[in-house]
Design a protein around this motif. Sequence first.
Motif, PDB file in Angstrom:
ATOM      1  N   THR A 271       0.848  -1.199   0.053  1.00 17.91           N
ATOM      2  CA  THR A 271      -0.072   0.036   0.035  1.00 17.91           C
ATOM      3  C   THR A 271       0.983   1.264   0.035  1.00 17.91           C
ATOM      4  O   THR A 271       2.210   1.245   0.091  1.00 17.91           O
ATOM      5  N   TYR A 272       0.396   2.492  -0.128  1.00 13.27           N
ATOM      6  CA  TYR A 272       0.942   3.744  -0.211  1.00 13.27           C
ATOM      7  C   TYR A 272       0.575   4.515   0.926  1.00 13.27           C
ATOM      8  O   TYR A 272      -0.606   4.688   1.275  1.00 13.27           O
ATOM      9  N   LEU A 273       1.705   5.236   1.498  1.00 11.96           N
ATOM     10  CA  LEU A 273       1.340   6.164   2.717  1.00 11.96           C
ATOM     11  C   LEU A 273       1.643   7.700   2.134  1.00 11.96           C
ATOM     12  O   LEU A 273       3.060   7.781   1.856  1.00 11.96           O
ATOM     13  N   ALA A 274       0.700   8.557   1.990  1.00  9.08           N
ATOM     14  CA  ALA A 274       0.937   9.811   1.804  1.00  9.08           C
ATOM     15  C   ALA A 274       1.122  10.683   2.999  1.00  9.08           C
ATOM     16  O   ALA A 274       0.352  10.642   4.211  1.00  9.08           O
ATOM     17  N   MET A 343      -0.027  10.343   8.624  1.00  7.66           N
ATOM     18  CA  MET A 343       0.439   9.495   7.213  1.00  7.66           C
ATOM     19  C   MET A 343      -0.744   8.819   7.056  1.00  7.66           C
ATOM     20  O   MET A 343      -1.809   8.230   7.748  1.00  7.66           O
ATOM     21  N   VAL A 344      -1.248   8.868   5.585  1.00 10.81           N
ATOM     22  CA  VAL A 344      -2.534   8.466   5.258  1.00 10.81           C
ATOM     23  C   VAL A 344      -2.145   7.363   4.268  1.00 10.81           C
ATOM     24  O   VAL A 344      -1.628   7.237   3.244  1.00 10.81           O
ATOM     25  N   GLU A 345      -2.794   6.219   4.660  1.00  9.71           N
ATOM     26  CA  GLU A 345      -2.556   4.801   3.951  1.00  9.71           C
ATOM     27  C   GLU A 345      -3.482   4.660   2.904  1.00  9.71           C
ATOM     28  O   GLU A 345      -4.801   4.740   3.063  1.00  9.71           O
ATOM     29  N   ILE A 346      -3.324   4.214   1.659  1.00 10.23           N
ATOM     30  CA  ILE A 346      -4.153   4.118   0.513  1.00 10.23           C
ATOM     31  C   ILE A 346      -3.843   2.838  -0.126  1.00 10.23           C
ATOM     32  O   ILE A 346      -2.676   2.554  -0.443  1.00 10.23           O
ATOM     33  N   ASP A 347      -4.665   1.885  -0.513  1.00  9.54           N
ATOM     34  CA  ASP A 347      -4.447   0.704  -1.041  1.00  9.54           C
ATOM     35  C   ASP A 347      -4.723   1.042  -2.460  1.00  9.54           C
ATOM     36  O   ASP A 347      -5.972   1.000  -2.922  1.00  9.54           O
ATOM     37  N   PRO A 348      -3.611   1.240  -3.284  1.00  9.73           N
ATOM     38  CA  PRO A 348      -3.894   1.384  -4.946  1.00  9.73           C
ATOM     39  C   PRO A 348      -4.767   0.298  -5.775  1.00  9.73           C
ATOM     40  O   PRO A 348      -5.081   0.433  -6.614  1.00  9.73           O
ATOM     41  N   PHE A 349      -4.679  -1.201  -4.852  1.00  9.94           N
ATOM     42  CA  PHE A 349      -5.042  -2.130  -5.721  1.00  9.94           C
ATOM     43  C   PHE A 349      -6.331  -2.411  -5.375  1.00  9.94           C
ATOM     44  O   PHE A 349      -7.158  -3.360  -6.090  1.00  9.94           O
ATOM     45  N   THR A 350      -7.077  -1.683  -4.196  1.00 14.65           N
ATOM     46  CA  THR A 350      -8.585  -1.831  -3.919  1.00 14.65           C
ATOM     47  C   THR A 350      -9.074  -0.332  -4.183  1.00 14.65           C
ATOM     48  O   THR A 350      -9.128   0.297  -3.152  1.00 14.65           O
ATOM     49  N   PRO A 351      -9.587  -0.060  -5.287  1.00 10.57           N
ATOM     50  CA  PRO A 351      -9.962   1.303  -5.453  1.00 10.57           C
ATOM     51  C   PRO A 351     -11.172   1.775  -4.602  1.00 10.57           C
ATOM     52  O   PRO A 351     -11.421   3.041  -4.577  1.00 10.57           O
ATOM     53  N   GLU A 352     -12.056   0.899  -4.244  1.00  7.89           N
ATOM     54  CA  GLU A 352     -13.122   1.301  -3.457  1.00  7.89           C
ATOM     55  C   GLU A 352     -12.704   1.448  -1.992  1.00  7.89           C
ATOM     56  O   GLU A 352     -13.665   1.682  -1.316  1.00  7.89           O
ATOM     57  N   SER A 353     -11.737   1.126  -1.750  1.00  6.37           N
ATOM     58  CA  SER A 353     -11.367   1.288  -0.326  1.00  6.37           C
ATOM     59  C   SER A 353     -11.165   2.711   0.240  1.00  6.37           C
ATOM     60  O   SER A 353     -10.685   3.717  -0.633  1.00  6.37           O
ATOM     61  N   ARG A 358      -3.375   7.132   9.662  1.00  7.97           N
ATOM     62  CA  ARG A 358      -2.413   6.222  10.856  1.00  7.97           C
ATOM     63  C   ARG A 358      -2.016   6.879  12.076  1.00  7.97           C
ATOM     64  O   ARG A 358      -0.798   7.505  11.835  1.00  7.97           O
ATOM     65  N   THR A 359      -2.529   7.150  13.046  1.00 11.77           N
ATOM     66  CA  THR A 359      -2.535   8.177  14.104  1.00 11.77           C
ATOM     67  C   THR A 359      -1.191   7.695  14.977  1.00 11.77           C
ATOM     68  O   THR A 359      -0.754   8.730  15.600  1.00 11.77           O
ATOM     69  N   ALA A 360      -0.883   6.448  15.051  1.00 13.31           N
ATOM     70  CA  ALA A 360      -0.005   5.850  16.009  1.00 13.31           C
ATOM     71  C   ALA A 360       1.643   6.481  15.513  1.00 13.31           C
ATOM     72  O   ALA A 360       2.318   6.429  16.213  1.00 13.31           O
ATOM     73  N   LEU A 361       1.498   6.886  14.126  1.00 13.07           N
ATOM     74  CA  LEU A 361       2.923   7.178  13.520  1.00 13.07           C
ATOM     75  C   LEU A 361       2.949   8.687  14.049  1.00 13.07           C
ATOM     76  O   LEU A 361       4.136   9.459  13.790  1.00 13.07           O
ATOM     77  N   GLY A 362       2.270   9.552  14.745  1.00 17.66           N
ATOM     78  CA  GLY A 362       2.257  10.733  15.257  1.00 17.66           C
ATOM     79  C   GLY A 362       1.701  11.732  14.374  1.00 17.66           C
ATOM     80  O   GLY A 362       1.632  11.669  13.276  1.00 17.66           O
ATOM     81  N   ARG A 363       1.411  13.055  14.909  1.00 15.88           N
ATOM     82  CA  ARG A 363       0.939  14.014  14.220  1.00 15.88           C
ATOM     83  C   ARG A 363       1.868  15.194  14.150  1.00 15.88           C
ATOM     84  O   ARG A 363       2.265  15.600  15.352  1.00 15.88           O
ATOM     85  N   PHE A 364       2.465  15.590  13.088  1.00 18.02           N
ATOM     86  CA  PHE A 364       3.544  16.805  12.902  1.00 18.02           C
ATOM     87  C   PHE A 364       3.488  16.957  11.379  1.00 18.02           C
ATOM     88  O   PHE A 364       2.556  16.471  10.654  1.00 18.02           O
ATOM     89  N   GLY A 365       4.564  17.732  10.940  1.00 13.53           N
ATOM     90  CA  GLY A 365       4.710  18.065   9.523  1.00 13.53           C
ATOM     91  C   GLY A 365       5.374  16.800   8.868  1.00 13.53           C
ATOM     92  O   GLY A 365       6.582  16.872   8.424  1.00 13.53           O
ATOM     93  N   HIS A 366       4.607  15.710   8.575  1.00  9.84           N
ATOM     94  CA  HIS A 366       5.155  14.434   7.982  1.00  9.84           C
ATOM     95  C   HIS A 366       5.773  14.928   6.574  1.00  9.84           C
ATOM     96  O   HIS A 366       5.101  15.165   5.622  1.00  9.84           O
ATOM     97  N   GLU A 367       7.154  14.503   6.372  1.00 10.27           N
ATOM     98  CA  GLU A 367       7.622  14.795   5.167  1.00 10.27           C
ATOM     99  C   GLU A 367       7.424  13.572   4.151  1.00 10.27           C
ATOM    100  O   GLU A 367       7.227  13.453   3.181  1.00 10.27           O
TER     101      GLU A 367
END
Length: 674
Positions: A271-274, A343-353, A358-367
């Motif tokens: 999957t992809y994390l933006a 960080m926002v997780e997107i499943d590119p193989f499941t377009p309806e998802s 994912r808040t456990a990775l923290g809230r800040f200015g993620h690069e």
Amino acid sequence: MAKHDLDPDYLDPNYEPVVNHSDNTSFAHVLQARMQRRTLMKGSVGAALASVMGLGLAGCGSDSNSNDSATTSGNASATDLGFRAVPVSSENRVVVPEGYSSRAFLPWGTPITGSYPEFKADASNSGADQEQQVGMHHDGLHFFPIDQKAGGNSSSEGLLVMNHEYINQKALHPDGPTRAADNGGVRPADEVRKEIAAHGVSVVHIKRDSEGTWDIVFGSPFNRRITGNTGMDIRGPLRGYGKLVTKYSADGTETRGTVNNCAMGPTPWGTYLAAEENWHGYFRNADTDRPREQTRHGVDDTSRYDWELADNGADEYVRFNITPKGDTATADYRNEANTYGYMVEIDPFTPESKPQKRTALGRFGHEGVIFAPVREGESVVCYSGDDSRFEYIYKFVSSTPYYAATAGGYLLDEGTLYVARFNEDGSGDWLPLSLDDAGFANKVRSAVGTTVGSVDFDGFENQADVLLNTRLAADIAGATPMDRPEWGAVDPDSGQVYFTLTNNSRRTEEQVNAANPNANNTTGHIIRWSEEGDNHAASRFDWDIFVFAGEQGTETVVDDQVIVSLTDDNIFNSPDGLWFDYNGRLWIQTDGSDAAPYQNNMMLAANPETREIRRFFVGPVGCEVTGVVTTPDVKTMFVNIQHPRSDWPAGTEGDHPRDSTVIITRDDGGVVGA
């Protein structure tokens, strides 16, 4: 005055106030430890530093290996650089080495889904059109082989997924944006819709034909746009937390949209994390008494694009005004900004998802985020930088072990978030940001009733509150403030972790430390470390500086030996993008000054074993070179060009430049960079 009025075209996504006022390091401490330092920058900046400090700066802790502790496995020649360096350039075109070809691909506005509305040269497409077209200001990207879920590694067909960081309002509309100040205090709703739609993520199914040409697979169900209005779930420790409750989500489990997506990270499960980076500027709070969740990030009484002033008063636009208006949080959007910075997780193989924050990775200015190699039955480990001056580098270690057969995003919902402290002797510590850790809990108790930076600290309600205020928690833990930590990369051979420290012109002589040794650091550097025992979940590490950026003659010195001396072939400034290809070469992208001697922004390749660096690519005038990936066979490279000037890539003058992906191949069909 609104933020966008500072630069009507808004060609700098990196504006951010310095909001870290903590004093986690001191110059006196640096002086006390200087005898232990071993890595030194020499040159126009470094020479002055050497005269002040007298000795070198911190390198790896062990003295047994003057080149650092890196080890490699496999064929060492795989990382050799086999191309002739290209010169710096001020031309408005892409420059690649002799024997290579390039072409622009997927420019902003390319139709990819729905009714496939064609891009109009005068940029008169509607907001509805933009929701079906490639977004603006391309940034991080990744190529997923079309057969990846089945264990394959196709290099001829796949899903190219990319972020769209921000927008150039002037280019997005036929005659530029309608300013609220000139329009009775409101903005046309369709302009706002279009701007929100130009943000987010594009998923594009692409395929190479028999002649080697890549194109979109039109009509593919995988083609998808995710925008600043797409519905998303809140996952992890902050799901359901009261400070995320809004009029849209009374139980604090959902939100809408993702913005200012810079770098990214592919997960080990496909999957992809933006990354949500400078999200703070999109919100407005007219109250002078703002909560710490906002002040520690720079939210104020203006917003970047005035989306909250859309003339139709629609809820999806009003939400960017986070000034409290109702009696409770369910009556307004006072907490809307608390649903951003993840960080926002997107499943590119499941377009309806539905995308997952994912808040456990923290809230800040993620690069972005980078994963360490996964091992069956062990924790998942990933790293992320907070791209702002004097902010920190973080690591997440999952509580649940990884098993390939069942792995998924749930692995990122439980675990421990750590922040890095870089010690003067070349060692480092990962400091847990968990109330279950006695050391951190004691620091929190000691800080109650004091001022931490500019925040009057009154404690944390619970662990969710810690993660919502990740920056504040890191201040209290005692992390090392860095010079804008941006992209990271893990060496597939040695396991070492690399991070770009892009620049920090606001660091004073009194604020330097071993890991950030240059006051007025306008050119930046790259740092790297080895985790203790080659275990990425370890609590300690050893670090050194891989290279200092700068002009000709800038040297990186270890134990009085010049390891890197920059020449015409590899001068660079403000390293930003960073990626290891599948053969172990390190690719370095820049986002800095386009003045002499550097000229246009560029991409270089580095051999991590020898530290040889050569310039491989130069972008057109005014652009940032950002985002790089290859197909698994390393024979096709994709590079993103962000905010080019008005006549690229079309080559004709106009007001509507088009951010684009550049495809690079060797003319003989060989491996890129070899």
